[in-house]
Design a protein around this motif. Structure first.
Motif, mmCIF file in Angstrom:
data_model
loop_
_atom_site.group_PDB
_atom_site.id
_atom_site.type_symbol
_atom_site.label_atom_id
_atom_site.label_comp_id
_atom_site.label_asym_id
_atom_site.label_seq_id
_atom_site.Cartn_x
_atom_site.Cartn_y
_atom_site.Cartn_z
ATOM 1 N N SER A 49 -41.218 6.265 65.961
ATOM 2 C CA SER A 49 -39.747 6.291 65.649
ATOM 3 C C SER A 49 -39.505 7.833 65.191
ATOM 4 O O SER A 49 -38.424 8.125 64.745
ATOM 5 C CB SER A 49 -39.458 5.273 64.459
ATOM 6 N N GLY A 50 -40.556 8.613 64.946
ATOM 7 C CA GLY A 50 -40.496 9.893 64.326
ATOM 8 C C GLY A 50 -40.290 9.940 62.843
ATOM 9 O O GLY A 50 -40.070 11.097 62.508
ATOM 10 N N GLU A 51 -40.830 8.724 62.090
ATOM 11 C CA GLU A 51 -40.791 8.796 60.693
ATOM 12 C C GLU A 51 -41.980 9.799 60.164
ATOM 13 O O GLU A 51 -41.849 10.210 59.166
ATOM 14 C CB GLU A 51 -40.879 7.175 60.430
ATOM 15 N N VAL A 52 -43.216 9.584 61.083
ATOM 16 C CA VAL A 52 -44.258 10.612 60.689
ATOM 17 C C VAL A 52 -44.616 11.432 61.851
ATOM 18 O O VAL A 52 -44.140 11.152 63.123
ATOM 19 C CB VAL A 52 -45.342 9.723 60.084
ATOM 20 N N THR A 53 -45.526 12.497 61.731
ATOM 21 C CA THR A 53 -45.486 13.243 62.800
ATOM 22 C C THR A 53 -46.902 12.833 63.645
ATOM 23 O O THR A 53 -47.087 12.887 64.901
ATOM 24 C CB THR A 53 -45.905 14.565 62.207
ATOM 25 N N LEU A 54 -47.803 12.403 62.857
ATOM 26 C CA LEU A 54 -49.290 11.779 63.427
ATOM 27 C C LEU A 54 -49.380 10.317 62.791
ATOM 28 O O LEU A 54 -48.951 10.085 61.710
ATOM 29 C CB LEU A 54 -50.102 12.608 63.045
ATOM 30 N N ALA A 55 -50.162 9.579 63.681
ATOM 31 C CA ALA A 55 -50.698 8.229 63.224
ATOM 32 C C ALA A 55 -52.117 8.484 63.447
ATOM 33 O O ALA A 55 -52.648 8.759 64.746
ATOM 34 C CB ALA A 55 -50.166 7.000 63.635
ATOM 35 N N ILE A 56 -53.073 7.919 62.328
ATOM 36 C CA ILE A 56 -54.457 7.843 62.618
ATOM 37 C C ILE A 56 -54.704 6.344 62.562
ATOM 38 O O ILE A 56 -54.646 5.609 61.671
ATOM 39 C CB ILE A 56 -55.112 8.535 61.478
ATOM 40 N N VAL A 57 -55.404 5.933 63.624
ATOM 41 C CA VAL A 57 -55.768 4.457 63.983
ATOM 42 C C VAL A 57 -57.127 4.035 64.476
ATOM 43 O O VAL A 57 -57.349 4.837 65.288
ATOM 44 C CB VAL A 57 -54.455 3.623 64.736
ATOM 45 N N PRO A 58 -57.450 3.037 64.089
ATOM 46 C CA PRO A 58 -58.863 2.733 64.668
ATOM 47 C C PRO A 58 -58.590 2.213 66.128
ATOM 48 O O PRO A 58 -57.750 1.443 66.449
ATOM 49 C CB PRO A 58 -59.316 1.657 63.815
#
Length: 281
Positions: A49-58
């Motif tokens: 959604s553009g709420e954050v720039t990056l996501a770190i996921v397993p």
């Protein structure tokens, strides 16, 4: 400008440790803000959604295999998610509790993957304790101080953050336990030694998957991972996630294989090319 990085929370999770390792290696001169989310799905939705720039996921554990919530969510989201980097983190689980000894523990809390990665140790040392799955390895830590009959499986780092004692560590059944995380954003990728793709087939016909994979094999392209997930449309209908050991931007054979797959498959999602960084926590 502050760069916002989403991860599974609360604070102290392995996903947060992977986010810190990524930021230190790739964003040393950038002002960052780590933002914890309750679920992996929420973490990915935040970047979509553009709420954050990056996501770190397993994405994958060396003992328990693929993280199904990550695979299902990146397929379902319409946003053009792109993998910027893979982070491989060694996982050393600890048993955290204010109980005076193991004999006092009646319940053990943690994420389902962590419980599974320590199941032999739990059977040997805490056969009497109930195992309760939580949304993350740190979800129960804030409650432990008031419950001396409870314990949680998490990291020594998390125990230190919550100022809780460690009763035993490491307790994972395999000493070389590792989890691979993806750093995901909406930005296009530039280069890498691995490309990740997911696809669904038009019909469940004999040899259908073999033909799809043949587009890569016939061009001498090696697949380092093949994982199937239910499409959730009907029993026996699957999606397929593959990792190809080459760079999309500089490999004519991969571009050709993906062009054939685009025509043959029902839906193809290309998550880009990226490198892997080995981290520590």
């Amino acid at each position: 400008m502050t760069l916002k990085i989403a991860h599974l929370g609360p604070t102290g999770t392995y996903a947060e440790a992977a986010a810190i390792a990524y930021a230190q290696a790739e964003l040393a001169n950038t002002d960052i803000c780590l933002q914890p989310y309750t679920t992996i799905a929420q973490t990915l939705a935040a970047v979509a959604s553009g709420e954050v720039t990056l996501a770190i996921v397993p994405v994958e554990n060396s003992i328990e295999g693929g993280v199904t919530m990550t695979a299902d969510t990146i397929w379902q989201l319409a946003a053009p998610l792109q993998i910027q980097q893979a982070i491989v983190l060694p996982i050393h689980h600890a048993l955290i509790s204010v109980a005076p000894s193991l004999n006092h523990i009646e319940t053990v809390y943690s994420h389902p993957q962590a419980l599974s990665q320590c199941q032999d140790w739990l059977q040997q040392h805490l056969p009497q304790a109930a195992r309760i799955a939580n949304s993350s390895t740190t979800a129960a830590l804030a409650t432990l101080a008031a419950n001396p009959q409870a314990a949680a499986i998490s990291s020594v780092r998390a125990a230190n953050l919550y100022e809780l004692p460690v009763l035993a560590q490491p307790i994972n059944d395999r000493p070389d336990n590792q989890t691979k995380f993806w750093a995901i954003s909406l930005q296009p990728t530039l280069a890498g030694n691995c490309t990740s793709v997911a696809f669904s087939l038009r019909s469940n016909t004999p040899g259908g998957l073999m033909r799809a994979l043949g587009f890569f094999a016939n061009r001498g392209l090696n697949l380092s991972r093949i994982e199937s997930r239910p499409s959730k449309r009907s029993l026996g209908d699957y999606l397929f996630f593959i990792d190809i050991e080459t760079d999309l931007h500089n490999c004519r054979e991969l571009k050709s294989a993906l062009a054939d797959l685009d025509v043959y498959a029902e839906t193809v999602k290309n998550f880009g090319s990226y490198y892997t960084n080995n981290a520590s926590c």
